[in-house]
Structures are given as C-alpha cells and as structure tokens.
Write an enzyme that holds these catalytic residues in place. Structure first.
Site, PDB file in Angstrom:
ATOM      1  N   LYS A   1       0.815  -1.216   0.000  1.00 49.32           N
ATOM      2  CA  LYS A   1       0.000   0.000   0.000  1.00 49.32           C
ATOM      3  C   LYS A   1       0.850   1.269   0.000  1.00 49.32           C
ATOM      4  CE  LYS A   1      -4.284  -1.864   1.891  1.00 49.32           C
ATOM      5  NZ  LYS A   1      -3.948  -3.280   2.158  1.00 49.32           N
TER       6      LYS A   1
HETATM    7  C1  LIG Z   1      -4.640  -4.392   1.586  1.00 49.20           C
HETATM    8  C2  LIG Z   1      -3.934  -5.691   1.564  1.00 49.20           C
HETATM    9  C3  LIG Z   1      -4.320  -6.765   0.716  1.00 49.20           C
HETATM   10  C4  LIG Z   1      -5.541  -6.673  -0.181  1.00 49.20           C
HETATM   11  O1  LIG Z   1      -5.346  -5.830  -1.276  1.00 49.20           O
HETATM   12  P1  LIG Z   1      -6.605  -5.361  -2.187  1.00 49.20           P
HETATM   13  O2  LIG Z   1      -6.042  -4.409  -3.156  1.00 49.20           O
HETATM   14  O3  LIG Z   1      -7.580  -4.735  -1.234  1.00 49.20           O
HETATM   15  O4  LIG Z   1      -7.159  -6.589  -2.814  1.00 49.20           O
HETATM   16  C5  LIG Z   1      -3.571  -7.932   0.709  1.00 49.20           C
HETATM   17  N1  LIG Z   1      -2.508  -8.071   1.527  1.00 49.20           N
HETATM   18  C6  LIG Z   1      -2.106  -7.086   2.374  1.00 49.20           C
HETATM   19  C7  LIG Z   1      -0.947  -7.332   3.257  1.00 49.20           C
HETATM   20  C8  LIG Z   1      -2.808  -5.871   2.418  1.00 49.20           C
HETATM   21  O5  LIG Z   1      -2.421  -4.905   3.275  1.00 49.20           O
END
Ligand SMILES: *Cc1c(COP(=O)(O)O)cnc(C)c1O
Length: 431
Positions: free
Chosen positions: A107
């Site tokens: 993210k």
């Molecule tokens: C947010 C997140 C996900 C999911 O990602 P999306 O884009 O919402 O499908 C998977 N793994 C981790 C560690 C995350 O922080």
C-alpha cells in the site's frame, strides 16, 4: 482522459477532479473512459528501460493535462524509491516482494503517489486539506507515512483500540507533525461510521476541506500497476508464459494488474486468491455474484465480504463473464491451510511468508497442477514481521526486524483516546 462514474449519473471528470472527489457524486467508482495500449515496440523492449520511465509511459495517459510531465516524473521517482525483488521459492514459483517500502506493505506505492498528487493539486490554495482515514491496520500506516510532511495536508487516522498489531500502531502514532492518530474505543466499523458522519456534517465541512485516502481513489489504485511491469520484466528472463497470483481483499491490486494487461503487458493468466471471504472465487466458478458478511481470518487485510473494486473488474471485460473467466481463475483457502503452507515453505525452502502471500502461493500450486510449463509469480503483499504474532508461532522462529522499522519502535506513541463522534468532531474543529 476522462473518468466516468460506474453508476453513470454524474458527469465525467479529469484526473485532478476525480482524485480530489475520490468517489463520484452519484457514489459510483471512477473508471477511465478509454485505455490506449502502449506500442508493441515499447512492450517488446521493456527490459531496456528504467522502471521510472516505464511507470511514466504506463500512467501518462491516465493523468492527461492534470500534472505537467516534469512534475509527474518527479512524483514517480519519489514514489518508487524502493525495489520489488523477485525471489525464487521453488521450481517455477517466485515471490514478488512488494514490502520493501517504508511501512512494509504494498500500500506504500499507492499512498505515496496519491499524497504527492494531492500536494500538487493543492499547492496554490491557502486552504489546507484534511485527509480522514478509518483503518484496520495497513492502510493507516501507509497513508500516515506517505503523507508525512506533505505540505498543505493534514491527516487524521482513526483506529480501533487494541485491535491492530503493535507495529501498525507504532507506524501511525509516532510520526507527529501533520499526522494525528485517534484511538477509538470500539471496532473498525465504529471508526468507519465516524468518518462517514464527518463527511456529512455541515458544520465540519464548512470549516475544513475534507477528503479521504480510501483505496478506491484512482490515485491510489492506478500506480499499483507499476510493479506488475517490474515483476513481468524480472520473470520474463525465463522465456515462459507468466502468471500472476494476487492475494485479494478489496481487489484494487488485482484490478491494477488487469489495467497493465490492457496496456499490452503480456501476462498469461491472473489468479484471484482469497481467504474464506470468497465472494469473487465463488463468482468465477458459478457466474453468480453473491456477497457474504465479512468473516475474521489470520489474513485480516483481506477480510472483505463485498469487495469495492469488483465492479471495476467487470468493467475491464465490458461485463462479459466469459471473457473475464478466460483471464482470471479464483481460489480460496482457510486459516488451517494457510498456517500449514507457511510452515511447509519455511521447512522446505527456508522462506518466511506472511499469511496474505501464502494464499497467493497456494493458488499457484493448484493452478500449476494443470499448467506445467509456465512461471508463477505471487505477490508477497506484506513483510511477515507485520504479522509476527501469527507467523512466529508457526515457524517457531523470531523474525528479524528490518532496520528501517527499528527506529519507529523506539519512538513514543502519541494518540488521543476517543469514544464517541462528538470528541472526533471537537478535535477537527479545534486543531
Ligand atoms: C490491503 C492488503 C491486501 C488486499 O489488497 P486489495 O487491493 O484490497 O485486494 C492484501 N494483503 C495485504 C498485506 C494488504 O495490506
């Protein structure tokens, strides 16, 4: 390029307006109205270019005139200041590590890109922007870090007291400056409710310019395609078809990969992998979309019963289920399978996975049973240390804390404890 609302009753907007609004006035998600593939020549020669150049070519058409070229290039350089190593786990299976950014989760890419876009859009205004975020962990950490010291912007994070990991809490509460953390006596949904209420509170919105750094914002969503390009180039050395496996919750990450594919990146197949919140894998098998209530699991960043980006995935294929099914396979796994997987991989390959990445790995193993001469890359979406309370017990081993994190550990937590909306509102009116 313009972005249309997928509810089709608000007018299309350019990148700038769509980023500032976040979601369109008719509550639809923004989606690009036309996507032009990159030239064949460029795609065939990707490995000759720096990732910054590739990222620029990939995202340029989506930005249009909203950001001048030089500024966009510098935003990309600031965003991508860490690597995405491709690590071999076993024959034909690789981990694309997306966790080398400041908060150890993928993210970081979206949060850093969005922060710099908003800063640019607000630079000639003397009014500050306040970003409100409700978080169950990873989002708050990435947004806090991505927006730290960004001029003209304040961030207020609401997190549920005692329900996030120690590391995540430290990442949100130790920065200070333009980042404030509110510790809510409640669960994630209470935090979310307070944020929603604030956006509708006339007294607040007349005093402060509020926005959200939610994952449906196109400035967080689109830059995630950068590492699909990077991973593709690295895996393409082996001259075999390449499949990407994406552990998914709200499906923004997978959906960014699909956009890279639309731009011409020759990805052979996508795997949509989930925990038992399996709405999308069930849909892929039955053609029927039936969301269920969210269930708590050990891969909690993917505990999403009704993924918000699903509608974008359908749009990528013009709502043609058969086309979608040809490109994406779905798999779901429970906590017991996830724990066993982490343990086995540690024993066999000496590699420690986090519970989210493990789900991506398991999907590949199933897919590979029928597709033997292909390469599988799973997205390792977070560093296992972020889920050390679960992972250390499984592998019976202490995980080393990365250097860039040990500094955060030494800083003192600063947060304001609140229990109800009025306290949140007071904070926003007075600070
Ligand atoms: C947010 C997140 C996900 C999911 O990602 P999306 O884009 O919402 O499908 C998977 N793994 C981790 C560690 C995350 O922080």
């Amino acid at each position: 390029m313009l972005y249309q609302s997928l509810n089709y009753s608000s007018k299309p907007e350019n990148f700038r307006e769509a980023v500032i609004k976040g979601i369109s006035p008719d509550k639809g998600l923004y989606y690009p109205n036309k996507i032009k593939p990159l030239s064949k020549n460029f795609i065939n020669n990707l490995s000759k270019f720096h990732i910054h150049e590739i990222a620029f070519e990939a995202i340029n058409q989506f930005i249009g005139n909203s950001i001048p070229e030089l500024k966009l290039r510098s935003i990309i350089e600031d965003t991508l200041n860490f690597d995405f190593p491709l690590i071999k786990i076993e024959k034909q299976i690789f981990s694309l590590e997306l966790f080398h950014g400041p908060t150890l989760a993928f993210k970081d890419v979206g949060a850093r890109f969005m922060a710099r876009c908003l800063e640019f859009f607000n630079k000639n205004s003397n009014e500050r922007i306040t970003v409100l975020v409700a978080t169950s962990g990873d989002t708050g950490a990435a947004v806090a870090n991505g927006f730290f010291n960004i001029s003209g912007i304040d961030v207020v994070i609401l997190y549920p007291k005692g329900k996030i990991s120690k590391i995540q809490e430290k990442q949100m509460t130790t920065l200070g400056g333009n980042i404030s953390a509110l510790e809510v006596d409640g669960v994630f949904d209470d935090c979310q409710e307070m944020v929603k209420k604030a956006f509708l509170d006339p007294q607040l919105i007349s005093k402060r310019k509020l926005t959200s750094a939610n994952s449906i914002n196109i400035a967080r969503w689109l830059p995630q395609m950068f590492y699909f390009f990077d991973g593709y180039i690295k895996a393409n050395k082996f001259n075999l078809p390449i499949n990407f496996s994406v552990p998914s919750g709200n499906f923004g990450n997978l959906c960014a990969g699909l956009i890279a594919h639309k731009l011409g990146l020759p990805i052979n197949h996508f795997l949509a992998c989930t925990n038992i919140n399996d709405t999308v894998p069930r849909y892929l098998n039955s053609g029927i979309y039936k969301p269920n209530p969210t269930i708590k699991t050990i891969s909690n960043a993917m505990d999403v019963g009704n993924p918000s980006n699903f509608i974008r995935i359908q749009k990528v294929y013009n709502n043609d289920f058969n086309k979608l099914k040809k490109n994406i396979s779905g798999y779901s796994f429970n906590d017991r399978e996830t724990k066993n997987c982490i343990k086995n991989i540690y024993q066999n390959s000496n590699y420690i996975m986090d519970p989210h990445g493990a789900i991506g790995y398991m999907g590949l193993k199933k897919y590979n049973l029928k597709h033997t001469n292909e390469i599988g890359v799973f997205m390792e979406t977070a560093h296992p240390i972020k889920f050390s309370n679960i992972v250390e017990k499984i592998v019976d081993e202490k995980i080393k804390i990365p250097k860039r994190l040990s500094k955060t550990f030494k800083c003192k937590k600063k947060s304001l404890k609140i229990t109800e909306y009025m306290e949140f509102k007071d904070f926003l009116l007075k600070s």
